[in-house]
Design a protein around this motif. Sequence first.
Motif, mmCIF file in Angstrom:
data_model
loop_
_atom_site.group_PDB
_atom_site.id
_atom_site.type_symbol
_atom_site.label_atom_id
_atom_site.label_comp_id
_atom_site.label_asym_id
_atom_site.label_seq_id
_atom_site.Cartn_x
_atom_site.Cartn_y
_atom_site.Cartn_z
ATOM 1 N N ALA A 264 0.960 -1.149 0.508
ATOM 2 C CA ALA A 264 0.205 -0.219 -0.269
ATOM 3 C C ALA A 264 0.983 1.128 -0.169
ATOM 4 C CB ALA A 264 -0.857 0.002 1.228
ATOM 5 N N TRP A 265 1.630 1.219 0.765
ATOM 6 C CA TRP A 265 2.553 2.313 0.889
ATOM 7 C C TRP A 265 3.891 2.655 -0.694
ATOM 8 C CZ3 TRP A 265 5.361 1.333 6.245
ATOM 9 C CH2 TRP A 265 4.505 1.545 7.528
ATOM 10 N N ALA A 266 4.167 1.469 -1.251
ATOM 11 C CA ALA A 266 4.674 1.757 -2.821
ATOM 12 C C ALA A 266 3.443 2.226 -3.273
ATOM 13 C CB ALA A 266 5.095 0.094 -2.984
ATOM 14 N N LEU A 267 1.845 2.376 -3.698
ATOM 15 C CA LEU A 267 1.386 2.735 -4.348
ATOM 16 C C LEU A 267 1.349 3.927 -3.884
ATOM 17 C CD1 LEU A 267 -0.902 -0.903 -4.704
ATOM 18 C CD2 LEU A 267 0.386 0.399 -6.097
ATOM 19 N N ALA A 268 1.406 4.192 -2.584
ATOM 20 C CA ALA A 268 0.068 5.610 -2.423
ATOM 21 C C ALA A 268 1.618 6.508 -2.814
ATOM 22 C CB ALA A 268 1.057 5.465 -0.756
ATOM 23 N N ARG A 269 3.297 6.419 -3.461
ATOM 24 C CA ARG A 269 3.869 7.053 -3.298
ATOM 25 C C ARG A 269 3.834 7.329 -5.575
ATOM 26 N NH1 ARG A 269 7.538 3.339 -0.478
ATOM 27 N NH2 ARG A 269 8.425 4.210 1.478
ATOM 28 N N THR A 270 3.345 6.302 -5.711
ATOM 29 C CA THR A 270 2.337 6.339 -7.287
ATOM 30 C C THR A 270 1.759 7.671 -7.522
ATOM 31 O OG1 THR A 270 1.339 5.048 -7.623
ATOM 32 C CG2 THR A 270 3.476 4.354 -7.860
ATOM 33 N N ALA A 271 1.869 8.221 -8.710
ATOM 34 C CA ALA A 271 0.705 8.980 -9.083
ATOM 35 C C ALA A 271 -0.808 8.532 -8.423
ATOM 36 C CB ALA A 271 1.064 9.776 -10.371
#
Length: 276
Positions: A264-271
């Motif tokens: 989830a954190w990794a996805l949050a860093r994307t646009a």
Amino acid sequence: MSTAAVAILLVASMLAVGTAATVDDFRGLARRRRVVVSAVAVNVIVLPGLAVMLVSMAHLRAEVALGLLLAAAAPGGGTGALLTLHARGDLAVSAALQVVLAPVGLLAVPVWAAAAGYTVIPSGVAGLLLVGGGLFGQIVPLAGGMWLRRSRPDRAARVHRAARRVADVLLAGLVLYFVITGVGRLPEVGWAGVAVIAVLVAASLTTVTLPWLGSPAERRAVAMTTGVRNLTLGLFFAAAASPTVVLTLLAYGLLMYGMCVPAAWALARTAPVPAG
């Protein structure tokens, strides 16, 4: 202790989701029935079926096998919607899945357990209390939060911030608890059992790559909702089982959060991605 923490986290998470969702969000789902139906099928049929197959292939002990089946067959963990918020997924899809999966999970767990040769639901009043409590803890805070958002949006915004803060703190504490209590005891589950858990969680998260599950935002919601199983439901069904069953559920929680939270954190860093 872990059961109480998961139950409180469930209520706080659903309240956070309810105060962020609107009735119009759910009305918009009428155009996305395929996404919801597909996600329910993945949660209720595909993942538990995969668990039964892997448990059989791994030749696990009966207690470990039951713990894995309880986790895999219990969809709709409340923190899935919370992680959807963090992952910038489609909250309407996640919230709708929570509403659908809450009652479905109460039926899916004993059905899959029975198919594997286990009886997990108490008879009589105890069984009714178990089912009623599971529904109450998910539907009521979600519906109450949505009502507050509709009638008093300013207050809903404050409640949302507070509920999300509580949920975040409890989630971090629960992950830490699972690490402290579970890591050293993973060998008791057996490395074959640990491997099966890792495969099941990874399979849940791979739904984010499946284009037929909708837009990127919808797929994020499906992945987070599918990855996080309803540990409250699993632990309640395991209340009368052996300590090894409970330990297996804790091990599932350890790997589940250990894989889903970073995802989830990794996805949050994307646009940010738009809702479908």
